[in-house]
Design a protein around this motif. Sequence first.
Motif, short mmCIF file in Angstrom:
data_model
loop_
_atom_site.label_atom_id
_atom_site.label_comp_id
_atom_site.label_asym_id
_atom_site.label_seq_id
_atom_site.Cartn_x
_atom_site.Cartn_y
_atom_site.Cartn_z
N ARG A 25 -31.01 -12.43 -30.55
CA ARG A 25 -30.39 -11.94 -31.78
C ARG A 25 -30.48 -10.42 -31.75
NH1 ARG A 25 -32.90 -14.56 -35.53
NH2 ARG A 25 -34.55 -13.04 -35.82
N LEU A 26 -29.33 -9.78 -31.90
CA LEU A 26 -29.26 -8.33 -31.97
C LEU A 26 -29.06 -7.95 -33.43
CD1 LEU A 26 -29.02 -5.50 -30.72
CD2 LEU A 26 -26.58 -5.95 -30.44
N GLU A 27 -29.94 -7.09 -33.94
CA GLU A 27 -29.80 -6.55 -35.29
C GLU A 27 -29.62 -5.05 -35.16
OE1 GLU A 27 -32.85 -7.74 -38.03
OE2 GLU A 27 -32.85 -9.80 -37.27
N ALA A 28 -28.57 -4.54 -35.78
CA ALA A 28 -28.29 -3.11 -35.77
C ALA A 28 -28.21 -2.61 -37.21
CB ALA A 28 -26.98 -2.83 -35.04
N LEU A 29 -28.90 -1.52 -37.47
CA LEU A 29 -28.84 -0.91 -38.79
C LEU A 29 -28.39 0.54 -38.62
CD1 LEU A 29 -29.43 -1.16 -41.85
CD2 LEU A 29 -31.68 -0.15 -41.35
N SER A 30 -27.29 0.88 -39.29
CA SER A 30 -26.77 2.25 -39.27
C SER A 30 -26.99 2.86 -40.65
CB SER A 30 -25.26 2.26 -38.97
OG SER A 30 -25.03 1.74 -37.68
N VAL A 31 -27.59 4.05 -40.67
CA VAL A 31 -27.85 4.78 -41.90
C VAL A 31 -27.04 6.07 -41.85
CG1 VAL A 31 -29.60 5.87 -43.36
CG2 VAL A 31 -30.21 3.88 -41.95
N VAL A 32 -26.24 6.32 -42.89
CA VAL A 32 -25.47 7.56 -42.97
C VAL A 32 -25.90 8.35 -44.20
CG1 VAL A 32 -23.48 6.70 -41.69
CG2 VAL A 32 -23.56 6.42 -44.16
N TYR A 33 -25.45 9.58 -44.31
CA TYR A 33 -25.89 10.50 -45.35
C TYR A 33 -25.48 10.06 -46.75
CZ TYR A 33 -26.43 14.75 -48.06
OH TYR A 33 -26.78 15.65 -49.02
N ASP A 34 -24.24 9.57 -46.88
CA ASP A 34 -23.77 9.22 -48.22
C ASP A 34 -22.75 8.08 -48.14
OD1 ASP A 34 -21.41 10.44 -47.30
OD2 ASP A 34 -21.79 12.29 -48.42
N PHE A 35 -22.37 7.57 -49.30
CA PHE A 35 -21.44 6.45 -49.37
C PHE A 35 -20.05 6.82 -48.87
CE2 PHE A 35 -24.78 5.12 -52.25
CZ PHE A 35 -24.99 3.81 -51.85
N GLU A 36 -19.66 8.07 -49.07
CA GLU A 36 -18.35 8.53 -48.60
C GLU A 36 -18.28 8.46 -47.07
OE1 GLU A 36 -15.64 12.57 -48.64
OE2 GLU A 36 -17.15 12.30 -50.20
N SER A 37 -19.36 8.90 -46.40
CA SER A 37 -19.40 8.82 -44.94
C SER A 37 -19.36 7.38 -44.47
CB SER A 37 -20.67 9.50 -44.41
OG SER A 37 -20.67 10.87 -44.72
N ARG A 38 -20.08 6.50 -45.17
CA ARG A 38 -20.07 5.09 -44.78
C ARG A 38 -18.68 4.49 -44.97
NH1 ARG A 38 -23.39 0.73 -47.91
NH2 ARG A 38 -21.64 0.96 -49.33
N ALA A 39 -18.02 4.85 -46.07
CA ALA A 39 -16.67 4.35 -46.31
C ALA A 39 -15.73 4.80 -45.18
CB ALA A 39 -16.15 4.82 -47.66
N THR A 49 -30.40 1.94 -35.40
CA THR A 49 -31.52 1.24 -34.77
C THR A 49 -31.03 -0.12 -34.32
OG1 THR A 49 -33.11 2.38 -36.20
CG2 THR A 49 -33.86 0.37 -35.10
N LEU A 50 -31.14 -0.39 -33.03
CA LEU A 50 -30.77 -1.69 -32.47
C LEU A 50 -32.05 -2.40 -32.05
CD1 LEU A 50 -28.39 0.42 -31.80
CD2 LEU A 50 -27.63 -1.31 -30.21
N VAL A 51 -32.24 -3.61 -32.56
CA VAL A 51 -33.43 -4.39 -32.24
C VAL A 51 -32.98 -5.68 -31.56
CG1 VAL A 51 -35.50 -5.52 -33.13
CG2 VAL A 51 -34.66 -3.42 -34.22
N PHE A 52 -33.57 -5.95 -30.39
CA PHE A 52 -33.23 -7.11 -29.59
C PHE A 52 -34.34 -8.16 -29.77
CE2 PHE A 52 -31.44 -3.33 -27.81
CZ PHE A 52 -30.17 -3.68 -27.37
N HIS A 53 -34.03 -9.26 -30.45
CA HIS A 53 -35.01 -10.31 -30.73
C HIS A 53 -34.83 -11.45 -29.74
CE1 HIS A 53 -36.19 -8.64 -34.64
NE2 HIS A 53 -34.91 -8.38 -34.82
N GLU A 54 -35.92 -11.82 -29.09
CA GLU A 54 -35.90 -12.96 -28.17
C GLU A 54 -35.96 -14.24 -29.00
OE1 GLU A 54 -38.06 -14.12 -23.99
OE2 GLU A 54 -39.11 -12.82 -25.40
N LEU A 55 -35.04 -15.16 -28.74
CA LEU A 55 -34.99 -16.44 -29.44
C LEU A 55 -35.30 -17.56 -28.46
CD1 LEU A 55 -31.70 -15.92 -31.50
CD2 LEU A 55 -34.06 -15.57 -32.27
N PRO A 56 -35.68 -18.72 -28.98
CA PRO A 56 -35.91 -19.87 -28.08
C PRO A 56 -34.64 -20.22 -27.30
CG PRO A 56 -36.74 -20.32 -30.31
CD PRO A 56 -35.96 -19.03 -30.38
N GLY A 57 -34.86 -20.82 -26.14
CA GLY A 57 -33.73 -21.29 -25.33
C GLY A 57 -33.00 -20.18 -24.60
N GLY A 58 -33.67 -19.04 -24.37
CA GLY A 58 -33.04 -17.96 -23.63
C GLY A 58 -31.93 -17.26 -24.40
N ARG A 59 -32.00 -17.28 -25.73
CA ARG A 59 -30.98 -16.64 -26.57
C ARG A 59 -31.54 -15.33 -27.13
NH1 ARG A 59 -28.96 -18.80 -30.89
NH2 ARG A 59 -26.84 -18.28 -30.32
#
Length: 166
Positions: free
Chosen positions: A122-136, A110-120
Amino acid sequence: MTTPSPGTTIEADPDVPTVRIVREFDAPRELVYRAHVEPELVKQWLGPHSIGMDIDVWDIRTGGEYRYTATRDGEEIAHFYGSVHRVNPNEKIVQTFGFEEMPDAVSLDTLVFHELPGGRTRLEALSVVYDFESRAGMLASGMEVGVNEGYDALDALLARLTGAEQ
């Protein structure tokens, strides 16, 4: 785990198999979003500097899909693909992210694009995987280098597009 880089934070949650990435950009939200959905812009920044990109499909809309090949010195080195589940233009993209060479490490991003003051933005990305081994496996594949170098290239692209580059 937090990766220090100018403006980029990469965190692996110790209790849940996720990776959270946060980066701020000196560009309007609409432009940062465009750089994620327009293939001619994506090719200019995504991934490590040493790797090129051949896009087969880039259809970033609700129900769309993407597929691309990473290349180095003209040779194919990795194949990526995903399904786009939901797009709210300029606000959010929800997609899967797969890597053919590591088929068990598919993530829901999930990528979320946040509008900040001054025309800036912030991009927040959250990746969810099945297990810790896959994330590693994801983290060990060089993801941090690709994220940091890619976002540095995105900074430069955004500066060119906004005319802010000297």
